[in-house]
Scaffold this active site. Structure first.
Site, PDB file in Angstrom:
ATOM      1  N   ASP A  96       0.786  -1.120  -0.006  1.00 11.03           N
ATOM      2  CA  ASP A  96       0.121  -0.004   0.139  1.00 11.03           C
ATOM      3  C   ASP A  96       0.898   1.152  -0.050  1.00 11.03           C
ATOM      4  O   ASP A  96       2.004   1.045   0.441  1.00 11.03           O
ATOM      5  CB  ASP A  96      -0.984  -0.034   1.249  1.00 11.03           C
ATOM      6  CG  ASP A  96      -1.572   1.416   1.628  1.00 11.03           C
ATOM      7  OD1 ASP A  96      -2.182   1.725   0.753  1.00 11.03           O
ATOM      8  OD2 ASP A  96      -1.268   1.759   2.700  1.00 11.03           O
TER       9      ASP A  96
ATOM     10  N   ASP B 180      -1.591  -0.817   6.061  1.00 16.87           N
ATOM     11  CA  ASP B 180      -2.160  -0.272   7.150  1.00 16.87           C
ATOM     12  C   ASP B 180      -3.551   0.299   7.224  1.00 16.87           C
ATOM     13  O   ASP B 180      -4.100   0.391   8.574  1.00 16.87           O
ATOM     14  CB  ASP B 180      -1.224   1.080   7.515  1.00 16.87           C
ATOM     15  CG  ASP B 180      -1.656   2.200   6.644  1.00 16.87           C
ATOM     16  OD1 ASP B 180      -1.935   1.904   5.285  1.00 16.87           O
ATOM     17  OD2 ASP B 180      -1.822   3.212   7.018  1.00 16.87           O
TER      18      ASP B 180
ATOM     19  N   ASP C 213      -7.131  -1.861   3.391  1.00 19.78           N
ATOM     20  CA  ASP C 213      -6.360  -2.807   3.238  1.00 19.78           C
ATOM     21  C   ASP C 213      -6.684  -4.199   3.810  1.00 19.78           C
ATOM     22  O   ASP C 213      -6.026  -5.136   3.356  1.00 19.78           O
ATOM     23  CB  ASP C 213      -4.892  -2.398   3.676  1.00 19.78           C
ATOM     24  CG  ASP C 213      -4.287  -1.168   2.985  1.00 19.78           C
ATOM     25  OD1 ASP C 213      -4.605  -0.946   1.895  1.00 19.78           O
ATOM     26  OD2 ASP C 213      -3.729  -0.382   3.632  1.00 19.78           O
TER      27      ASP C 213
HETATM   28  P1  ADP Z   1      -4.819   5.172  -0.335  1.00 15.95           P
HETATM   29  O1  ADP Z   1      -5.053   3.881  -1.214  1.00 15.95           O
HETATM   30  O2  ADP Z   1      -3.694   6.039  -0.940  1.00 15.95           O
HETATM   31  O3  ADP Z   1      -4.952   4.943   1.171  1.00 15.95           O
HETATM   32  P2  ADP Z   1      -7.721   6.146  -0.482  1.00 15.95           P
HETATM   33  O4  ADP Z   1      -8.449   4.840  -1.248  1.00 15.95           O
HETATM   34  O5  ADP Z   1      -8.000   6.463   1.062  1.00 15.95           O
HETATM   35  O6  ADP Z   1      -6.023   6.329  -0.559  1.00 15.95           O
HETATM   36  O7  ADP Z   1      -8.032   7.397  -1.317  1.00 15.95           O
HETATM   37  C1  ADP Z   1      -7.882   7.523  -2.638  1.00 15.95           C
HETATM   38  C2  ADP Z   1      -8.280   8.897  -3.225  1.00 15.95           C
HETATM   39  O8  ADP Z   1      -9.436   9.446  -2.891  1.00 15.95           O
HETATM   40  C3  ADP Z   1      -7.126   9.988  -2.357  1.00 15.95           C
HETATM   41  O9  ADP Z   1      -5.880   9.883  -3.073  1.00 15.95           O
HETATM   42  C4  ADP Z   1      -7.982  11.280  -2.677  1.00 15.95           C
HETATM   43  O10 ADP Z   1      -7.553  11.751  -3.778  1.00 15.95           O
HETATM   44  C5  ADP Z   1      -9.373  10.846  -2.399  1.00 15.95           C
HETATM   45  N1  ADP Z   1      -9.885  11.163  -1.054  1.00 15.95           N
HETATM   46  C6  ADP Z   1     -10.385   9.955  -0.238  1.00 15.95           C
HETATM   47  N2  ADP Z   1     -10.948  10.505   0.821  1.00 15.95           N
HETATM   48  C7  ADP Z   1     -10.504  12.050   0.830  1.00 15.95           C
HETATM   49  C8  ADP Z   1     -10.601  13.043   2.014  1.00 15.95           C
HETATM   50  N3  ADP Z   1     -11.272  12.723   3.035  1.00 15.95           N
HETATM   51  N4  ADP Z   1     -10.124  14.170   1.313  1.00 15.95           N
HETATM   52  C9  ADP Z   1      -9.775  14.376   0.193  1.00 15.95           C
HETATM   53  N5  ADP Z   1      -9.496  13.267  -0.861  1.00 15.95           N
HETATM   54  C10 ADP Z   1      -9.924  12.023  -0.570  1.00 15.95           C
HETATM   55 MG    MG Z   2      -2.675   3.186   3.668  1.00 16.04          MG
END
Ligand code: ADP
Ligand code: MG
Length: 296
Positions: free
Chosen positions: A38, A241, A245
């Site tokens: 991740d 984390d 995931d």
């Molecule tokens: P990762 O797999 O990197 O942990 P997420 O699946 O949680 O990422 O989120 C994917 C994308 O969705 C983020 O990169 C962002 O662009 C958008 N996003 C999700 N939640 C938020 C939030 N609370 N505020 C702003 N952008 C968000």
């Molecule tokens: Mg993460």
């Protein structure tokens, strides 16, 4: 495996800061041919900071601090690391925030909130587009430049109008690149799996020495991506984390969770990196080899 060999294994693992939850999983860890990481909170610290606010060009919307205050108010109820970066920067600038009158978080996309009389959207470009916001193309070059340097461009809209891009940066963990290089040296294929957009993901991956990137993966699809890697014939481990995931950690041939990870991630894994040090992944593989050597 005999109970004794597993105990020796877990004892040594404990000294390296890794907690082995299942001896059975450790037995297979030596035979892994792929390791999927991740991005946010795993390869990176997961404590991103807001670097800059870029107002939408040629509009009469809110100024920089007003835009930030609206975004932070909307993000104040979100637990997402990006949300926390926005809220921290607003606090650092001493901005006072309205309480949201309504709030909804859309996993993998962003948040929507009612701040005062204004409808606020904060999230990725697709999320705003899906909600009928236009005019983002005027800032696409800015967004692309930010992404190419590994930053995540977060878009803000106020009452349906694109207002600003918030540039959010997360630092790579200091050991990430060395761990990736060592896995590659051992013939293990390294993959990055993230919900973030491809351009940002690729820049961070390049800094970590990872060439194989799966980006824009919605939270409920990470486990399926593990299955795809397995269907290619890999025995695949997963390191993560986040809440999103957890199913992937359970599906992987070896699930490794960061100690700082969310409870469900730790519950779903086989090995916990108690010190949040990715070198623990190498230690787990070494341990597996040593334990299996003892058994044979
Ligand atoms: P990762 O797999 O990197 O942990 P997420 O699946 O949680 O990422 O989120 C994917 C994308 O969705 C983020 O990169 C962002 O662009 C958008 N996003 C999700 N939640 C938020 C939030 N609370 N505020 C702003 N952008 C968000
Ligand atoms: Mg993460």
């Amino acid at each position: 495996a005999t109970p004794t060999s597993i105990m020796v294994g877990t004892g040594r693992g404990a000294r390296l800061g890794i907690l082995v939850k299942s001896g059975a999983a450790l037995q297979g860890a030596g035979g892994l041919t792929a390791m999927v990481f991740d991005k946010t909170g795993t390869l990176t610290h997961g404590r991103p900071s807001l670097d800059a606010v870029r107002l939408a060009p040629g509009t009469s919307g809110p100024d920089e601090n007003a835009a930030l205050a609206l975004a932070a108010a909307a993000e104040s109820l979100s637990e997402h690391p990006l949300a926390q970066a926005v809220v921290r920067e607003a606090a650092r600038r001493g901005l006072s925030l309205h309480k949201p009158a309504a709030f909804e978080a859309v996993p993998g996309k962003g948040v929507v909130a009612l701040i005062g009389e204004k409808k606020i959207l904060v999230g990725n470009r697709e999320f705003l587009t899906e909600n009928g916001v236009s005019g983002m193309d005027a800032a696409d070059e800015t967004a692309a430049d930010l992404a190419d340097t590994g930053k995540t461009p977060v878009h803000l809209a106020v009452d349906g109008k694109f207002a600003a891009i918030l540039a959010i940066a997360d630092q790579l963990r200091p050991e990430s690149a060395a761990v990736v290089a060592e896995l590659a040296r051992r013939g293990i294929t390294v993959v990055m799996l993230t919900g973030d957009a491809l351009a940002t993901a690729k820049a961070v991956a390049a800094a970590a020495g990872i060439t194989r990137v799966v980006a824009g993966v919605l939270p409920d699809r990470k486990a399926q991506e593990i299955e795809r890697v397995q269907a290619e014939g890999f025995r695949a481990g997963m390191v993560g984390d986040g809440i999103n995931d957890a199913p992937a950690l359970a599906r992987a041939d070896l699930g490794v969770a960061m100690g700082s990870g969310i409870d469900v991630a730790i519950e779903s894994c086989d090995v916990v990196l108690m010190r949040n040090d990715l070198r623990g992944v190498l230690a787990a593989l070494d341990l597996s080899r040593a334990v299996m050597g003892n058994i044979r």
